[in-house]
Motif scaffolding. Structure first.
Motif, PDB file in Angstrom:
ATOM      1  N   VAL A  47       0.832  -1.203   0.000  1.00  0.00           N
ATOM      2  CA  VAL A  47       0.000   0.000   0.000  1.00  0.00           C
ATOM      3  C   VAL A  47       0.868   1.254   0.000  1.00  0.00           C
ATOM      4  CG1 VAL A  47      -1.648   1.354   1.360  1.00  0.00           C
ATOM      5  CG2 VAL A  47      -2.006  -1.093   1.051  1.00  0.00           C
ATOM      6  N   ARG A  48       1.930   1.262   0.821  1.00  0.00           N
ATOM      7  CA  ARG A  48       2.820   2.431   0.868  1.00  0.00           C
ATOM      8  C   ARG A  48       3.455   2.691  -0.495  1.00  0.00           C
ATOM      9  NH1 ARG A  48       7.390   2.524   5.041  1.00  0.00           N
ATOM     10  NH2 ARG A  48       7.408   4.726   4.431  1.00  0.00           N
ATOM     11  N   HIS A  50       2.359   1.695  -3.533  1.00  0.00           N
ATOM     12  CA  HIS A  50       1.351   2.127  -4.498  1.00  0.00           C
ATOM     13  C   HIS A  50       0.938   3.573  -4.246  1.00  0.00           C
ATOM     14  CE1 HIS A  50       1.157  -1.969  -5.856  1.00  0.00           C
ATOM     15  NE2 HIS A  50       0.107  -1.744  -6.617  1.00  0.00           N
ATOM     16  N   ARG A  51       0.731   3.922  -2.992  1.00  0.00           N
ATOM     17  CA  ARG A  51       0.302   5.288  -2.686  1.00  0.00           C
ATOM     18  C   ARG A  51       1.363   6.303  -3.076  1.00  0.00           C
ATOM     19  NH1 ARG A  51      -2.752   4.415   3.201  1.00  0.00           N
ATOM     20  NH2 ARG A  51      -4.676   3.520   2.312  1.00  0.00           N
ATOM     21  N   TYR A  54       1.237   6.503  -6.994  1.00  0.00           N
ATOM     22  CA  TYR A  54      -0.017   7.106  -7.446  1.00  0.00           C
ATOM     23  C   TYR A  54      -0.049   8.593  -7.130  1.00  0.00           C
ATOM     24  CZ  TYR A  54      -2.400   2.692  -8.587  1.00  0.00           C
ATOM     25  OH  TYR A  54      -2.780   1.507  -9.158  1.00  0.00           O
ATOM     26  N   SER A  55       0.321   8.942  -5.900  1.00  0.00           N
ATOM     27  CA  SER A  55       0.235  10.345  -5.484  1.00  0.00           C
ATOM     28  C   SER A  55       1.234  11.241  -6.209  1.00  0.00           C
ATOM     29  CB  SER A  55       0.438  10.471  -3.969  1.00  0.00           C
ATOM     30  OG  SER A  55       1.751  10.072  -3.600  1.00  0.00           O
ATOM     31  N   THR A  65      -5.017   8.519  -6.861  1.00  0.00           N
ATOM     32  CA  THR A  65      -5.094   8.099  -5.461  1.00  0.00           C
ATOM     33  C   THR A  65      -5.259   6.584  -5.389  1.00  0.00           C
ATOM     34  OG1 THR A  65      -6.206  10.174  -4.889  1.00  0.00           O
ATOM     35  CG2 THR A  65      -6.304   8.405  -3.264  1.00  0.00           C
ATOM     36  N   TYR A  66      -4.516   5.957  -4.474  1.00  0.00           N
ATOM     37  CA  TYR A  66      -4.662   4.519  -4.231  1.00  0.00           C
ATOM     38  C   TYR A  66      -5.428   4.342  -2.931  1.00  0.00           C
ATOM     39  CZ  TYR A  66      -3.446  -0.427  -3.882  1.00  0.00           C
ATOM     40  OH  TYR A  66      -3.500  -1.811  -3.796  1.00  0.00           O
TER      41      TYR A  66
END
Length: 359
Positions: A47-48, A50-51, A54-55, A65-66
């Motif tokens: 998650v970290r 991807h975020r 994405y950001s 935004t993920y």
């Protein structure tokens, strides 16, 4: 048509603002915590990562935004690992049961792929509008199971057509809010890309053989082969091995660059979200090949420590070569998709090495 009433569009280049130092910090912490927690932290690590990407990716001044929650991914991952352990155990101790489970897995695969794609897109948002994926089991079974099997009986001559069908299935089932992606892909372009890859591969292998032959001839002419000791052999290996590896990496990068750049450009040029956006890829074959080549060299020479640099470099490179033509009605798109909280399909896909991606 009155030109004053013609729809207006604006062309925007995709921007990527990520930095190697920032991502290296995230990457190294992810590795350490994943090891210390025996893999549990991997859900948070995913998650970290991807975020962060994405950001730092934006189109027309708006970032992606993920939205996934690490708990979603962790639960799905635990279930996937348990199922994989059951499969491995059955193969080891009850082979017949293992074959039965493999048959079941074959029929489950289209569902797993669809769930993976659905979760991946549902967790992606742009301007507060979520993406989605509406693939059906029947069509997925055809493109991912039946068509690849049929290609075997044609001596793999159908592989380019199968790849086109897979990409077409994925693209045409992606949604953005209440709008669908519409893709009209050409079988001819896939065959041209495949034939170029085959031609370059054959040419590269001949070139590789010639270089090795010349090198061996020069080495044999300058060294007394009859009196060559183990130290001499080690020295020869020390010189030849890196050259061989470099040639292989170069051939792989060239082949990858030719196929990926051509198919990426074709898919982008022939896909659109009607009344929302059209796409364009300007990356050439040699640009893509250089990207792959230097990334692989850097990762190899650094024993993997250059991975964050390579990943940031690739993201920035691909962003700079991607343009979006945005329709004036894009702001009217609404997010009418319902929330999907299941990550199970995506995590099963990862454990069983089902890497489903759009070129």
């Amino acid at each position: 048509m009155d030109l004053n009433t013609a729809p207006q569009t604006r062309r925007s280049q995709v921007q990527f603002a990520g930095q190697t130092g920032q991502f290296f910090s995230i990457w190294i912490v992810n590795i350490v915590l994943t090891v210390l927690t025996l893999g549990i932290y991997s859900a948070w690590a995913k998650v970290r990562t991807h975020r962060y990407f994405y950001s730092n990716t934006s189109v027309d001044g708006h970032q992606f935004t993920y939205l996934a929650n690490p708990i979603q991914i962790l639960i799905g991952r635990i279930i996937a690992v348990v199922l994989f352990a059951i499969y491995v155990g059955s193969v080891q101790f009850v082979p017949i049961l293992g074959l039965f489970i493999m048959l079941i897995a074959l029929f489950l695969m289209p569902w797993v792929i669809n769930r993976s794609m659905r979760f991946q897109h549902r967790m992606t948002s742009y301007r507060n509008v979520r993406f989605g994926f509406n693939g059906s089991y029947g069509e997925a079974f055809l493109v991912f199971i039946i068509f690849p099997i049929l290609s075997v009986f044609t001596l793999y001559l159908l592989v380019p057509w199968v790849m086109k069908k897979i990409n077409s299935y994925i693209l045409n089932n992606i949604t953005y809010g209440d709008r669908k992606v519409e893709a009209t892909l050409s079988t001819t372009d896939y065959y041209v890309a495949a034939l170029l890859v085959v031609a370059v591969s054959i040419g590269a292998m001949f070139g590789f053989a010639i270089v090795i032959g010349i090198g061996a001839a020069i080495f044999g002419a300058t060294v007394d082969m009859a009196n060559l000791d183990s130290a001499g052999m080690s020295t020869a290996a020390f010189v030849i091995a890196p050259i061989t590896a470099l040639l292989y990496i170069g051939m792989f990068a060239l082949i990858t660059g030719i196929y990926q750049a051509r198919i990426r450009a074709h898919n982008f040029a022939n896909s659109e979200i009607k009344d929302v956006a059209k796409f364009e890829s300007t990356i050439t074959e040699m640009q893509f090949a250089r990207l792959v080549f230097f990334n692989l060299i850097a990762i190899g020479l650094s024993l993997g420590l250059a991975y964050p640099w390579a990943k940031i470099r690739a993201a920035r490179y691909l962003a700079n070569g991607t343009f979006v033509e945005i329709h004036e009605n894009a702001d009217n798109v609404i997010d009418d998709m319902t929330s999907d909280q299941s990550a199970i399909g995506e995590e099963i896909a990862e454990v069983f090495d089902l890497d489903i991606a759009i070129t």
